[in-house]
Design a protein around this motif. Structure first.
Motif, PDB file in Angstrom:
ATOM      1  N   GLU A 236       2.021  -0.262  -5.573  1.00 21.00           N
ATOM      2  CA  GLU A 236       1.976   0.516  -6.809  1.00 21.00           C
ATOM      3  C   GLU A 236       1.651  -0.364  -8.010  1.00 21.00           C
ATOM      4  O   GLU A 236       0.896   0.031  -8.903  1.00 21.00           O
ATOM      5  CB  GLU A 236       3.310   1.231  -7.017  1.00 21.00           C
ATOM      6  N   LYS A 237       2.220  -1.564  -8.033  1.00 18.08           N
ATOM      7  CA  LYS A 237       1.976  -2.461  -9.162  1.00 18.08           C
ATOM      8  C   LYS A 237       0.531  -2.934  -9.172  1.00 18.08           C
ATOM      9  O   LYS A 237      -0.118  -2.972 -10.229  1.00 18.08           O
ATOM     10  CB  LYS A 237       2.916  -3.669  -9.066  1.00 18.08           C
ATOM     11  N   LEU A 238       0.010  -3.277  -8.017  1.00 16.28           N
ATOM     12  CA  LEU A 238      -1.368  -3.752  -7.944  1.00 16.28           C
ATOM     13  C   LEU A 238      -2.357  -2.654  -8.309  1.00 16.28           C
ATOM     14  O   LEU A 238      -3.319  -2.877  -9.039  1.00 16.28           O
ATOM     15  CB  LEU A 238      -1.667  -4.288  -6.547  1.00 16.28           C
ATOM     16  N   VAL A 239      -2.106  -1.452  -7.812  1.00 14.20           N
ATOM     17  CA  VAL A 239      -2.992  -0.331  -8.115  1.00 14.20           C
ATOM     18  C   VAL A 239      -3.012  -0.063  -9.625  1.00 14.20           C
ATOM     19  O   VAL A 239      -4.064   0.210 -10.214  1.00 14.20           O
ATOM     20  CB  VAL A 239      -2.557   0.941  -7.355  1.00 14.20           C
ATOM     21  N   SER A 240      -1.830  -0.170 -10.261  1.00 17.12           N
ATOM     22  CA  SER A 240      -1.750   0.105 -11.701  1.00 17.12           C
ATOM     23  C   SER A 240      -2.450  -0.952 -12.543  1.00 17.12           C
ATOM     24  O   SER A 240      -2.851  -0.692 -13.679  1.00 17.12           O
ATOM     25  CB  SER A 240      -0.279   0.207 -12.137  1.00 17.12           C
TER      26      SER A 240
ATOM     27  N   ALA B 266     -10.116  -0.419  -2.171  1.00 19.96           N
ATOM     28  CA  ALA B 266      -9.381   0.705  -1.587  1.00 19.96           C
ATOM     29  C   ALA B 266      -8.949   0.475  -0.133  1.00 19.96           C
ATOM     30  O   ALA B 266      -7.830   0.837   0.241  1.00 19.96           O
ATOM     31  CB  ALA B 266     -10.211   1.983  -1.693  1.00 19.96           C
ATOM     32  N   PRO B 267      -9.806  -0.120   0.717  1.00 16.86           N
ATOM     33  CA  PRO B 267      -9.386  -0.295   2.114  1.00 16.86           C
ATOM     34  C   PRO B 267      -8.088  -1.091   2.277  1.00 16.86           C
ATOM     35  O   PRO B 267      -7.225  -0.727   3.073  1.00 16.86           O
ATOM     36  CB  PRO B 267     -10.574  -1.051   2.734  1.00 16.86           C
ATOM     37  N   ILE B 268      -7.938  -2.150   1.490  1.00 16.72           N
ATOM     38  CA  ILE B 268      -6.735  -2.963   1.637  1.00 16.72           C
ATOM     39  C   ILE B 268      -5.510  -2.237   1.093  1.00 16.72           C
ATOM     40  O   ILE B 268      -4.399  -2.387   1.604  1.00 16.72           O
ATOM     41  CB  ILE B 268      -6.917  -4.332   0.952  1.00 16.72           C
ATOM     42  N   PHE B 269      -5.700  -1.393   0.076  1.00 14.75           N
ATOM     43  CA  PHE B 269      -4.582  -0.613  -0.434  1.00 14.75           C
ATOM     44  C   PHE B 269      -4.124   0.427   0.583  1.00 14.75           C
ATOM     45  O   PHE B 269      -2.936   0.723   0.697  1.00 14.75           O
ATOM     46  CB  PHE B 269      -4.963   0.064  -1.757  1.00 14.75           C
ATOM     47  N   ARG B 270      -5.068   0.999   1.322  1.00 12.03           N
ATOM     48  CA  ARG B 270      -4.704   1.965   2.356  1.00 12.03           C
ATOM     49  C   ARG B 270      -3.888   1.293   3.447  1.00 12.03           C
ATOM     50  O   ARG B 270      -2.940   1.869   3.987  1.00 12.03           O
ATOM     51  CB  ARG B 270      -5.966   2.610   2.941  1.00 12.03           C
ATOM     52  N   LYS B 271      -4.242   0.060   3.777  1.00 12.57           N
ATOM     53  CA  LYS B 271      -3.508  -0.660   4.821  1.00 12.57           C
ATOM     54  C   LYS B 271      -2.077  -0.993   4.407  1.00 12.57           C
ATOM     55  O   LYS B 271      -1.213  -1.203   5.244  1.00 12.57           O
ATOM     56  CB  LYS B 271      -4.253  -1.947   5.181  1.00 12.57           C
ATOM     57  N   MET B 272      -1.810  -1.039   3.110  1.00  8.97           N
ATOM     58  CA  MET B 272      -0.459  -1.332   2.639  1.00  8.97           C
ATOM     59  C   MET B 272       0.518  -0.212   2.962  1.00  8.97           C
ATOM     60  O   MET B 272       1.719  -0.372   2.801  1.00  8.97           O
ATOM     61  CB  MET B 272      -0.471  -1.569   1.121  1.00  8.97           C
TER      62      MET B 272
ATOM     63  N   ILE C  32      -0.170  -9.604   1.822  1.00  3.28           N
ATOM     64  CA  ILE C  32      -0.495 -11.031   1.788  1.00  3.28           C
ATOM     65  C   ILE C  32      -1.992 -11.226   1.521  1.00  3.28           C
ATOM     66  O   ILE C  32      -2.392 -12.072   0.711  1.00  3.28           O
ATOM     67  CB  ILE C  32      -0.075 -11.710   3.101  1.00  3.28           C
ATOM     68  N   ALA C  33      -2.818 -10.421   2.173  1.00  5.42           N
ATOM     69  CA  ALA C  33      -4.266 -10.512   1.970  1.00  5.42           C
ATOM     70  C   ALA C  33      -4.637 -10.147   0.532  1.00  5.42           C
ATOM     71  O   ALA C  33      -5.515 -10.769  -0.073  1.00  5.42           O
ATOM     72  CB  ALA C  33      -4.988  -9.603   2.952  1.00  5.42           C
ATOM     73  N   ALA C  34      -3.953  -9.143  -0.023  1.00  6.12           N
ATOM     74  CA  ALA C  34      -4.248  -8.711  -1.386  1.00  6.12           C
ATOM     75  C   ALA C  34      -3.914  -9.804  -2.395  1.00  6.12           C
ATOM     76  O   ALA C  34      -4.617  -9.962  -3.404  1.00  6.12           O
ATOM     77  CB  ALA C  34      -3.470  -7.440  -1.707  1.00  6.12           C
ATOM     78  N   MET C  35      -2.855 -10.560  -2.138  1.00  2.55           N
ATOM     79  CA  MET C  35      -2.482 -11.639  -3.056  1.00  2.55           C
ATOM     80  C   MET C  35      -3.614 -12.672  -3.169  1.00  2.55           C
ATOM     81  O   MET C  35      -3.900 -13.189  -4.250  1.00  2.55           O
ATOM     82  CB  MET C  35      -1.211 -12.344  -2.552  1.00  2.55           C
ATOM     83  N   VAL C  36      -4.242 -12.951  -2.026  1.00  2.58           N
ATOM     84  CA  VAL C  36      -5.346 -13.913  -2.012  1.00  2.58           C
ATOM     85  C   VAL C  36      -6.594 -13.299  -2.642  1.00  2.58           C
ATOM     86  O   VAL C  36      -7.257 -13.910  -3.488  1.00  2.58           O
ATOM     87  CB  VAL C  36      -5.644 -14.375  -0.576  1.00  2.58           C
ATOM     88  N   LEU C  37      -6.910 -12.076  -2.232  1.00  2.00           N
ATOM     89  CA  LEU C  37      -8.111 -11.401  -2.712  1.00  2.00           C
ATOM     90  C   LEU C  37      -8.098 -11.216  -4.222  1.00  2.00           C
ATOM     91  O   LEU C  37      -9.116 -11.393  -4.900  1.00  2.00           O
ATOM     92  CB  LEU C  37      -8.253 -10.042  -2.021  1.00  2.00           C
ATOM     93  N   LEU C  38      -6.926 -10.885  -4.777  1.00  2.00           N
ATOM     94  CA  LEU C  38      -6.818 -10.596  -6.203  1.00  2.00           C
ATOM     95  C   LEU C  38      -6.402 -11.812  -7.017  1.00  2.00           C
ATOM     96  O   LEU C  38      -6.184 -11.709  -8.228  1.00  2.00           O
ATOM     97  CB  LEU C  38      -5.819  -9.450  -6.418  1.00  2.00           C
ATOM     98  N   ASN C  39      -6.263 -12.947  -6.343  1.00  2.00           N
ATOM     99  CA  ASN C  39      -5.999 -14.212  -7.032  1.00  2.00           C
ATOM    100  C   ASN C  39      -4.726 -14.161  -7.879  1.00  2.00           C
ATOM    101  O   ASN C  39      -4.698 -14.606  -9.037  1.00  2.00           O
ATOM    102  CB  ASN C  39      -7.191 -14.604  -7.906  1.00  2.00           C
ATOM    103  N   VAL C  40      -3.657 -13.614  -7.318  1.00  2.00           N
ATOM    104  CA  VAL C  40      -2.371 -13.557  -8.025  1.00  2.00           C
ATOM    105  C   VAL C  40      -1.804 -14.966  -8.145  1.00  2.00           C
ATOM    106  O   VAL C  40      -1.767 -15.720  -7.173  1.00  2.00           O
ATOM    107  CB  VAL C  40      -1.388 -12.627  -7.285  1.00  2.00           C
ATOM    108  N   GLY C  41      -1.356 -15.329  -9.353  1.00  2.00           N
ATOM    109  CA  GLY C  41      -0.878 -16.694  -9.576  1.00  2.00           C
ATOM    110  C   GLY C  41       0.583 -16.905  -9.258  1.00  2.00           C
ATOM    111  O   GLY C  41       0.994 -18.014  -8.893  1.00  2.00           O
TER     112      GLY C  41
END
Length: 282
Positions: free
Chosen positions: A36-40, A49-55, A65-74
């Motif tokens: 929810e936080k990432l989508v917002s 969208a594909p990775i959000f569906r997998k969540m 874990i993949a989203a953290m890398v893909l979105l470059n969360v610090g």
């Protein structure tokens, strides 16, 4: 930061994801918060969208874990873990945070009470990686020096709040105000902030309270106690513990353990009577 103060040519952006310890006490609840936080925050969620569906599926942990890398969360910050949180699936949640940190190299900041940290450490090496980093403790501040109440850390905080901008700049703070607020707030800055907010608003609407070097101790006490009524039980228990730990009832020790010194004997005795650590799996 820029190359010069007058001409900012380069800005570093540090993405920080701030979540709350799940009130449901489950890993599923925490993973839902991640999504929810990432989508917002994403400008166009359809791009990923594909990775959000997998969540939402069975592989939700891997997808996060993949989203953290893909979105470059610090950095990921988890706030709000308390003694009451130990009843949930603590092992599952902390073990996931360990995997997240290990697979992404994204640091995890855990904001919690001393009691939670003590209980979490009993879970052993499986969750040790997320608990063994640098630790910064925020302890209640000591009462001010009666001979110079406006000095020291507590006095400085009082001066800062007094000069916040709602009152005339040349209006001096009552000399003993830090002493009064220390007795009311027991050294907790969050309570001081809430009490001062109410006090300053009252002084704006009731300027007569500023006459004769005011506000008076009675006015300060009334305002703070009304503002801090939600924490009345905790404040009373802290005061009782300060007088004599034996005065603290078993029920209050358990109810307000996060507000008491970690070594509080009565609090530890109350907690030892029941299992708190949640070790179940989602």
């Amino acid at each position: 930061m820029g190359d010069s103060l007058g001409d900012i040519v380069l800005v570093w952006y540090f993405p920080l994801l701030v979540l709350q310890w799940p009130t449901c006490g489950t890993l599923k609840g925490l993973l839902k918060q991640f999504r929810e936080k990432l989508v917002s925050e994403i400008r166009d969620p359809r791009d990923v969208a594909p990775i959000f569906r997998k969540m939402r599926g069975e592989n939700a942990e891997s997808a996060v874990i993949a989203a953290m890398v893909l979105l470059n969360v610090g950095m990921v910050a988890i706030d709000g873990a308390s003694a009451n949180s130990l009843k949930g699936q603590v092992r599952d949640i902390l073990a996931f945070l360990c995997r997240l940190q290990a697979h992404t190299n994204v640091p995890v900041l855990l904001s919690c009470t001393d009691m939670f940290m003590h209980g979490a450490k009993l879970l052993g090496s499986e969750v040790d990686a997320v608990l063994r980093g640098h630790r910064l403790e925020f302890k209640p501040f000591s009462p001010p020096n009666p001979k110079a109440p406006g000095t020291g850390t507590w006095g400085t905080y009082n001066k800062w709040f007094w000069q916040a901008g709602l009152l005339p700049p040349l209006l001096e703070m009552p000399r003993n105000l830090p002493i009064w607020t220390s007795e009311l707030c027991h050294g907790r800055v969050s309570w001081l902030s809430a009490g001062f907010r109410a006090l300053l608003e009252r002084l704006v609407w009731e300027p007569k309270l500023l006459e004769s070097g005011g506000p008076s101790e009675q006015a300060v006490k009334e305002t703070f106690e009304q503002q801090l009524c939600t924490w009345a039980g905790a404040r009373t228990t802290i005061a009782e513990y300060g007088e004599d730990p034996a005065f603290v009832s078993r029920a209050n020790a358990l109810r307000y353990v996060d507000h008491l010194p970690f070594a509080a004997g009565s609090a530890m005795e109350a907690l030892s009577s029941r299992p708190l650590l949640g070790v179940g799996h989602a």
